[in-house]
Write a protein that holds these residues in place. Structure first.
Motif, PDB file in Angstrom:
ATOM      1  N   GLY A 127       0.812  -1.211   0.000  1.00  0.00           N
ATOM      2  CA  GLY A 127       0.000   0.000   0.000  1.00  0.00           C
ATOM      3  C   GLY A 127       0.843   1.258   0.000  1.00  0.00           C
ATOM      4  O   GLY A 127       0.583   2.200  -0.756  1.00  0.00           O
ATOM      5  N   HIS A 128       1.881   1.287   0.851  1.00  0.00           N
ATOM      6  CA  HIS A 128       2.760   2.462   0.890  1.00  0.00           C
ATOM      7  C   HIS A 128       3.550   2.601  -0.412  1.00  0.00           C
ATOM      8  O   HIS A 128       3.691   3.712  -0.938  1.00  0.00           O
ATOM      9  N   MET A 129       4.057   1.489  -0.953  1.00  0.00           N
ATOM     10  CA  MET A 129       4.794   1.543  -2.212  1.00  0.00           C
ATOM     11  C   MET A 129       3.891   2.005  -3.357  1.00  0.00           C
ATOM     12  O   MET A 129       4.303   2.810  -4.200  1.00  0.00           O
ATOM     13  N   ALA A 130       2.674   1.501  -3.379  1.00  0.00           N
ATOM     14  CA  ALA A 130       1.729   1.866  -4.438  1.00  0.00           C
ATOM     15  C   ALA A 130       1.389   3.347  -4.389  1.00  0.00           C
ATOM     16  O   ALA A 130       1.365   4.019  -5.429  1.00  0.00           O
ATOM     17  N   ARG A 131       1.155   3.883  -3.212  1.00  0.00           N
ATOM     18  CA  ARG A 131       0.800   5.301  -3.107  1.00  0.00           C
ATOM     19  C   ARG A 131       1.936   6.190  -3.582  1.00  0.00           C
ATOM     20  O   ARG A 131       1.701   7.198  -4.241  1.00  0.00           O
ATOM     21  N   GLU A 133       4.256   5.333  -5.865  1.00  0.00           N
ATOM     22  CA  GLU A 133       4.315   5.210  -7.317  1.00  0.00           C
ATOM     23  C   GLU A 133       3.161   5.945  -7.996  1.00  0.00           C
ATOM     24  O   GLU A 133       3.334   6.538  -9.059  1.00  0.00           O
ATOM     25  N   ILE A 134       2.001   5.906  -7.391  1.00  0.00           N
ATOM     26  CA  ILE A 134       0.831   6.590  -7.956  1.00  0.00           C
ATOM     27  C   ILE A 134       1.081   8.098  -8.012  1.00  0.00           C
ATOM     28  O   ILE A 134       0.766   8.760  -9.002  1.00  0.00           O
ATOM     29  N   ARG A 135       1.642   8.659  -6.955  1.00  0.00           N
ATOM     30  CA  ARG A 135       1.952  10.099  -6.941  1.00  0.00           C
ATOM     31  C   ARG A 135       3.010  10.442  -7.992  1.00  0.00           C
ATOM     32  O   ARG A 135       2.906  11.455  -8.671  1.00  0.00           O
ATOM     33  N   GLU A 136       4.030   9.588  -8.123  1.00  0.00           N
ATOM     34  CA  GLU A 136       5.122   9.864  -9.054  1.00  0.00           C
ATOM     35  C   GLU A 136       4.711   9.683 -10.514  1.00  0.00           C
ATOM     36  O   GLU A 136       5.104  10.460 -11.378  1.00  0.00           O
ATOM     37  N   ARG A 137       3.941   8.664 -10.812  1.00  0.00           N
ATOM     38  CA  ARG A 137       3.625   8.296 -12.202  1.00  0.00           C
ATOM     39  C   ARG A 137       2.257   8.777 -12.678  1.00  0.00           C
ATOM     40  O   ARG A 137       1.938   8.641 -13.853  1.00  0.00           O
ATOM     41  N   GLY A 138       1.420   9.236 -11.775  1.00  0.00           N
ATOM     42  CA  GLY A 138       0.074   9.662 -12.163  1.00  0.00           C
ATOM     43  C   GLY A 138      -0.838   8.495 -12.499  1.00  0.00           C
ATOM     44  O   GLY A 138      -1.756   8.642 -13.284  1.00  0.00           O
ATOM     45  N   GLU A 139      -0.601   7.330 -11.903  1.00  0.00           N
ATOM     46  CA  GLU A 139      -1.426   6.151 -12.161  1.00  0.00           C
ATOM     47  C   GLU A 139      -2.702   6.196 -11.330  1.00  0.00           C
ATOM     48  O   GLU A 139      -2.847   6.987 -10.409  1.00  0.00           O
ATOM     49  N   GLY A 141      -5.661   3.968  -8.948  1.00  0.00           N
ATOM     50  CA  GLY A 141      -5.668   2.901  -7.953  1.00  0.00           C
ATOM     51  C   GLY A 141      -5.395   3.373  -6.544  1.00  0.00           C
ATOM     52  O   GLY A 141      -5.152   2.561  -5.655  1.00  0.00           O
ATOM     53  N   ASP A 142      -5.424   4.685  -6.331  1.00  0.00           N
ATOM     54  CA  ASP A 142      -5.138   5.202  -4.991  1.00  0.00           C
ATOM     55  C   ASP A 142      -6.142   4.689  -3.962  1.00  0.00           C
ATOM     56  O   ASP A 142      -5.772   4.361  -2.834  1.00  0.00           O
ATOM     57  N   GLY A 143      -7.387   4.574  -4.325  1.00  0.00           N
ATOM     58  CA  GLY A 143      -8.409   4.060  -3.395  1.00  0.00           C
ATOM     59  C   GLY A 143      -8.129   2.625  -2.985  1.00  0.00           C
ATOM     60  O   GLY A 143      -8.304   2.255  -1.816  1.00  0.00           O
ATOM     61  N   MET A 144      -7.674   1.815  -3.933  1.00  0.00           N
ATOM     62  CA  MET A 144      -7.340   0.420  -3.608  1.00  0.00           C
ATOM     63  C   MET A 144      -6.136   0.364  -2.679  1.00  0.00           C
ATOM     64  O   MET A 144      -6.093  -0.452  -1.753  1.00  0.00           O
ATOM     65  N   ALA A 145      -5.141   1.232  -2.921  1.00  0.00           N
ATOM     66  CA  ALA A 145      -3.953   1.258  -2.065  1.00  0.00           C
ATOM     67  C   ALA A 145      -4.336   1.661  -0.642  1.00  0.00           C
ATOM     68  O   ALA A 145      -3.870   1.048   0.327  1.00  0.00           O
ATOM     69  N   VAL A 146      -5.185   2.669  -0.532  1.00  0.00           N
ATOM     70  CA  VAL A 146      -5.618   3.123   0.802  1.00  0.00           C
ATOM     71  C   VAL A 146      -6.429   2.034   1.501  1.00  0.00           C
ATOM     72  O   VAL A 146      -6.242   1.772   2.695  1.00  0.00           O
ATOM     73  N   ALA A 147      -7.315   1.373   0.767  1.00  0.00           N
ATOM     74  CA  ALA A 147      -8.104   0.290   1.376  1.00  0.00           C
ATOM     75  C   ALA A 147      -7.194  -0.834   1.840  1.00  0.00           C
ATOM     76  O   ALA A 147      -7.388  -1.386   2.939  1.00  0.00           O
ATOM     77  N   GLY A 148      -6.185  -1.190   1.057  1.00  0.00           N
ATOM     78  CA  GLY A 148      -5.226  -2.215   1.471  1.00  0.00           C
ATOM     79  C   GLY A 148      -4.466  -1.796   2.700  1.00  0.00           C
ATOM     80  O   GLY A 148      -4.245  -2.603   3.624  1.00  0.00           O
ATOM     81  N   LEU A 149      -4.061  -0.532   2.749  1.00  0.00           N
ATOM     82  CA  LEU A 149      -3.362  -0.002   3.931  1.00  0.00           C
ATOM     83  C   LEU A 149      -4.242  -0.079   5.175  1.00  0.00           C
ATOM     84  O   LEU A 149      -3.801  -0.540   6.240  1.00  0.00           O
ATOM     85  N   VAL A 150      -5.457   0.389   5.051  1.00  0.00           N
ATOM     86  CA  VAL A 150      -6.371   0.404   6.209  1.00  0.00           C
ATOM     87  C   VAL A 150      -6.625  -1.014   6.704  1.00  0.00           C
ATOM     88  O   VAL A 150      -6.525  -1.298   7.910  1.00  0.00           O
ATOM     89  N   LEU A 151      -6.931  -1.934   5.792  1.00  0.00           N
ATOM     90  CA  LEU A 151      -7.188  -3.316   6.206  1.00  0.00           C
ATOM     91  C   LEU A 151      -5.931  -3.951   6.804  1.00  0.00           C
ATOM     92  O   LEU A 151      -6.010  -4.687   7.797  1.00  0.00           O
TER      93      LEU A 151
END
Length: 173
Positions: A127-131, A133-139, A141-151
């Motif tokens: 989740g932390h790695m995805a967030r 990469e999402i900020r850097e690349r403009g991809e 899936g941020d909601g999925m990364a946050v949900a994975g982090l929270v869970l």
């Protein structure tokens, strides 16, 4: 316009149709639509309109139908329209690709329920790695990364609490 002044016009039908071709339901309905439009525009008196409608539903050939509507404007003939492509300028921008680590974080986060918490740490890390990469690349899936982090963090907190309570209860004996 009385029935006596009505003069049939030779068949000019659609390409590929012969006057002797048997009429389909769609042909009859098209003729009735033309008659309705002619009546609505005041081109046909009530009595003649009713007679022509009756004859249209009894017509066996396309030629018979043609004769019923020959003296009326028939509007545009149905044609197949070519679908022209929309210029790229007017299309919405394509959706950004979804980050794969965000998907992994969500899967691991949901998997904590089935794995007894074993996938909680991978969910947090992914989740932390995805967030990042999402900020850097403009991809996406941020909601999925946050949900994975929270869970993941909830599972870590839950199992940490269970371990602390187990340790406290075993020390207290």
């Amino acid at each position: 316009m009385s029935n006596s002044s009505w003069q049939p016009v030779p068949w000019q039908g659609q390409p590929g149709q012969q006057p002797s071709m048997l009429a389909a339901h769609a042909d009859r309905e098209r003729a009735v639509d033309v008659l309705r439009a002619g009546f609505a525009e005041g081109r046909l008196p009530q009595g003649e309109y009713e007679r022509r409608i009756e004859r249209a539903y009894q017509a066996r050939t396309v030629g018979e139908l043609s004769m019923l509507v020959a003296d009326l404007p028939q509007g545009p003939m149905p044609q197949q329209q070519m679908m022209a492509g929309v210029p790229r300028t007017f299309l919405p921008p394509p959706a950004p690709a979804t980050n794969g680590k965000a998907i992994g974080a969500l899967v691991c986060g949901v998997g904590t329920v089935f794995s007894g918490g074993a996938s909680a740490i991978p969910a947090v890390i992914l989740g932390h790695m995805a967030r990042k990469e999402i900020r850097e690349r403009g991809e996406g899936g941020d909601g999925m990364a946050v949900a994975g982090l929270v869970l993941g963090w909830l599972a870590v907190a839950f199992w940490s609490l269970i371990i602390v309570l187990a340790v406290v209860s075993s020390v207290g004996r």
